[in-house]
Motif scaffolding. Structure first.
Motif, PDB file in Angstrom:
ATOM      1  N   ARG A  27       0.817  -1.225   0.000  1.00 27.79           N
ATOM      2  CA  ARG A  27       0.000   0.000   0.000  1.00 27.79           C
ATOM      3  C   ARG A  27       0.849   1.274   0.000  1.00 27.79           C
ATOM      4  NH1 ARG A  27      -1.562   1.478   5.988  1.00 27.79           N
ATOM      5  NH2 ARG A  27      -0.127   0.131   7.126  1.00 27.79           N
ATOM      6  N   ASP A  28       2.175   1.151   0.226  1.00 25.19           N
ATOM      7  CA  ASP A  28       3.073   2.306   0.264  1.00 25.19           C
ATOM      8  C   ASP A  28       3.546   2.754  -1.123  1.00 25.19           C
ATOM      9  OD1 ASP A  28       2.961   2.051   3.047  1.00 25.19           O
ATOM     10  OD2 ASP A  28       4.866   0.959   3.149  1.00 25.19           O
ATOM     11  N   ARG A  29       3.271   1.960  -2.148  1.00 18.66           N
ATOM     12  CA  ARG A  29       3.853   2.201  -3.467  1.00 18.66           C
ATOM     13  C   ARG A  29       3.557   3.602  -3.992  1.00 18.66           C
ATOM     14  NH1 ARG A  29       2.973   1.576  -9.043  1.00 18.66           N
ATOM     15  NH2 ARG A  29       4.813   0.730 -10.123  1.00 18.66           N
ATOM     16  N   ALA A  30       2.309   4.030  -3.982  1.00 18.86           N
ATOM     17  CA  ALA A  30       1.951   5.349  -4.529  1.00 18.86           C
ATOM     18  C   ALA A  30       2.654   6.469  -3.761  1.00 18.86           C
ATOM     19  CB  ALA A  30       0.441   5.549  -4.507  1.00 18.86           C
ATOM     20  N   ALA A  31       2.683   6.370  -2.443  1.00 15.72           N
ATOM     21  CA  ALA A  31       3.356   7.410  -1.641  1.00 15.72           C
ATOM     22  C   ALA A  31       4.856   7.395  -1.887  1.00 15.72           C
ATOM     23  CB  ALA A  31       3.056   7.207  -0.157  1.00 15.72           C
ATOM     24  N   LEU A  32       5.441   6.212  -2.076  1.00 15.15           N
ATOM     25  CA  LEU A  32       6.873   6.128  -2.346  1.00 15.15           C
ATOM     26  C   LEU A  32       7.212   6.758  -3.693  1.00 15.15           C
ATOM     27  CD1 LEU A  32       9.621   5.195  -1.381  1.00 15.15           C
ATOM     28  CD2 LEU A  32       9.129   2.938  -2.347  1.00 15.15           C
ATOM     29  N   ILE A  33       6.378   6.518  -4.687  1.00 14.93           N
ATOM     30  CA  ILE A  33       6.592   7.159  -5.993  1.00 14.93           C
ATOM     31  C   ILE A  33       6.494   8.671  -5.842  1.00 14.93           C
ATOM     32  CG2 ILE A  33       5.554   7.495  -8.283  1.00 14.93           C
ATOM     33  CD1 ILE A  33       4.955   4.416  -8.216  1.00 14.93           C
ATOM     34  N   GLU A  34       5.500   9.143  -5.120  1.00 12.06           N
ATOM     35  CA  GLU A  34       5.347  10.586  -4.875  1.00 12.06           C
ATOM     36  C   GLU A  34       6.586  11.156  -4.183  1.00 12.06           C
ATOM     37  OE1 GLU A  34       3.684  14.158  -5.317  1.00 12.06           O
ATOM     38  OE2 GLU A  34       2.813  12.317  -6.093  1.00 12.06           O
ATOM     39  N   LEU A  35       7.079  10.437  -3.199  1.00 16.20           N
ATOM     40  CA  LEU A  35       8.253  10.864  -2.433  1.00 16.20           C
ATOM     41  C   LEU A  35       9.479  10.992  -3.338  1.00 16.20           C
ATOM     42  CD1 LEU A  35       9.233  11.331   0.558  1.00 16.20           C
ATOM     43  CD2 LEU A  35       9.829   8.913   0.574  1.00 16.20           C
ATOM     44  N   LEU A  36       9.753   9.967  -4.110  1.00 16.33           N
ATOM     45  CA  LEU A  36      10.954   9.950  -4.950  1.00 16.33           C
ATOM     46  C   LEU A  36      10.853  10.858  -6.173  1.00 16.33           C
ATOM     47  CD1 LEU A  36      11.747   6.139  -4.730  1.00 16.33           C
ATOM     48  CD2 LEU A  36      12.791   8.006  -3.427  1.00 16.33           C
ATOM     49  N   ALA A  37       9.626  11.151  -6.619  1.00 16.12           N
ATOM     50  CA  ALA A  37       9.427  12.033  -7.778  1.00 16.12           C
ATOM     51  C   ALA A  37       9.308  13.502  -7.378  1.00 16.12           C
ATOM     52  CB  ALA A  37       8.175  11.607  -8.546  1.00 16.12           C
ATOM     53  N   SER A  38       9.252  13.778  -6.086  1.00 16.42           N
ATOM     54  CA  SER A  38       9.063  15.150  -5.611  1.00 16.42           C
ATOM     55  C   SER A  38      10.293  16.021  -5.872  1.00 16.42           C
ATOM     56  CB  SER A  38       8.771  15.126  -4.107  1.00 16.42           C
ATOM     57  OG  SER A  38       8.900  16.415  -3.556  1.00 16.42           O
ATOM     58  N   SER A  39      10.059  17.169  -6.500  1.00 12.23           N
ATOM     59  CA  SER A  39      11.180  18.089  -6.734  1.00 12.23           C
ATOM     60  C   SER A  39      11.693  18.670  -5.420  1.00 12.23           C
ATOM     61  CB  SER A  39      10.778  19.196  -7.707  1.00 12.23           C
ATOM     62  OG  SER A  39       9.697  19.927  -7.186  1.00 12.23           O
ATOM     63  N   GLU A  40      10.787  18.884  -4.428  1.00 12.73           N
ATOM     64  CA  GLU A  40      11.220  19.410  -3.128  1.00 12.73           C
ATOM     65  C   GLU A  40      12.101  18.395  -2.399  1.00 12.73           C
ATOM     66  OE1 GLU A  40       7.085  21.244  -3.756  1.00 12.73           O
ATOM     67  OE2 GLU A  40       7.980  19.293  -4.038  1.00 12.73           O
ATOM     68  N   VAL A  41      11.690  17.134  -2.383  1.00 10.01           N
ATOM     69  CA  VAL A  41      12.478  16.092  -1.728  1.00 10.01           C
ATOM     70  C   VAL A  41      13.816  15.923  -2.444  1.00 10.01           C
ATOM     71  CG1 VAL A  41      12.590  13.614  -1.171  1.00 10.01           C
ATOM     72  CG2 VAL A  41      10.457  14.885  -0.817  1.00 10.01           C
ATOM     73  N   GLY A  42      13.799  15.984  -3.756  1.00  6.09           N
ATOM     74  CA  GLY A  42      15.010  15.772  -4.542  1.00  6.09           C
ATOM     75  C   GLY A  42      15.982  16.939  -4.567  1.00  6.09           C
ATOM     76  N   THR A  43      15.608  18.075  -3.995  1.00  6.26           N
ATOM     77  CA  THR A  43      16.458  19.271  -4.038  1.00  6.26           C
ATOM     78  C   THR A  43      17.884  18.983  -3.599  1.00  6.26           C
ATOM     79  OG1 THR A  43      14.596  20.761  -3.696  1.00  6.26           O
ATOM     80  CG2 THR A  43      16.773  21.614  -3.131  1.00  6.26           C
ATOM     81  N   TYR A  44      18.058  18.237  -2.510  1.00  5.81           N
ATOM     82  CA  TYR A  44      19.399  17.974  -1.970  1.00  5.81           C
ATOM     83  C   TYR A  44      19.852  16.540  -2.225  1.00  5.81           C
ATOM     84  CZ  TYR A  44      18.309  22.362   0.246  1.00  5.81           C
ATOM     85  OH  TYR A  44      17.949  23.672   0.459  1.00  5.81           O
ATOM     86  N   LEU A  45      19.155  15.867  -3.137  1.00  5.70           N
ATOM     87  CA  LEU A  45      19.488  14.473  -3.434  1.00  5.70           C
ATOM     88  C   LEU A  45      19.778  14.262  -4.910  1.00  5.70           C
ATOM     89  CD1 LEU A  45      16.688  12.820  -1.273  1.00  5.70           C
ATOM     90  CD2 LEU A  45      19.108  13.062  -0.697  1.00  5.70           C
ATOM     91  N   GLY A  46      20.152  15.299  -5.608  1.00  8.96           N
ATOM     92  CA  GLY A  46      20.461  15.160  -7.020  1.00  8.96           C
ATOM     93  C   GLY A  46      19.260  15.315  -7.934  1.00  8.96           C
TER      94      GLY A  46
END
Length: 179
Positions: A27-46
């Motif tokens: 059930r975490d799949r959609a949230a995990l995709i959202e997390l990894l595709a987020s430009s805000e989350v990715g700001t300091y992760l490449g």
């Protein structure tokens, strides 16, 4: 991801006042995709990962590697906590130590969830591996992450250049839980 050695995985869910740290579930799949595709989350992760690639390549049933907790709020995943052994990146003084990592959905930032979840994970680790020091890496430009590291008891142990940015290496001395 390297595990934490002799620690049984996954542990029983860890409950805090508002959150549950648990093994990843389908059930975490959609949230995990959202997390990894987020430009805000990715700001300091490449940068963010491409959503279409994540949709195509992420398994329906997530991996359950040792050291990976899904952070659950009211039945929905809002982030991840990662505890693993440092392998070949960062400062050589960190090699072999336990490393704390975390990612949270941007809409959950500013509510203290990361601090609550990380403190619970560190408390669990102290119970499983008493006397284990913990390290944390973040970009020096990531002010939120630096504030969280300080709140969790990490102090600067070094700085270095990696991934095209200045990195901060923090150390949290061993904590032994009360008997």
């Amino acid at each position: 991801m390297a595990g934490l050695g002799p620690v049984a995985w996954p542990p029983e869910p860890i409950r805090t006042e508002r959150l549950v740290l648990r093994a990843p579930e389908p059930r975490d799949r959609a949230a995990l995709i959202e997390l990894l595709a987020s430009s805000e989350v990715g700001t300091y992760l490449g940068g963010p990962q491409p959503r279409d690639e994540l949709e195509r390549e992420m398994p329906e049933v997530p991996e359950r590697p040792s050291g990976l907790f899904s952070v659950d709020l009211d039945g929905a995943m809002i982030g991840q906590i990662i505890l693993r052994r440092v392998e070949g990146h960062g400062d050589p003084a960190a090699a072999g130590k336990a490393e704390l990592g975390y990612l949270f959905l941007p809409e959950t930032w500013g509510f203290g969830y990361a601090a609550e979840a990380c403190a619970a994970a560190l408390g669990w680790l102290a119970g499983e591996l008493p006397g284990e020091p913990v390290v944390l890496f973040t970009q020096t430009a990531n002010a939120r992450s630096l504030r969280l590291a300080a709140k969790l008891g990490f102090t600067e142990a070094g700085r270095f250049e990696a991934y095209g940015a200045k990195q901060w290496f923090g150390l949290r001395p061993p904590v032994t839980p009360p008997a």
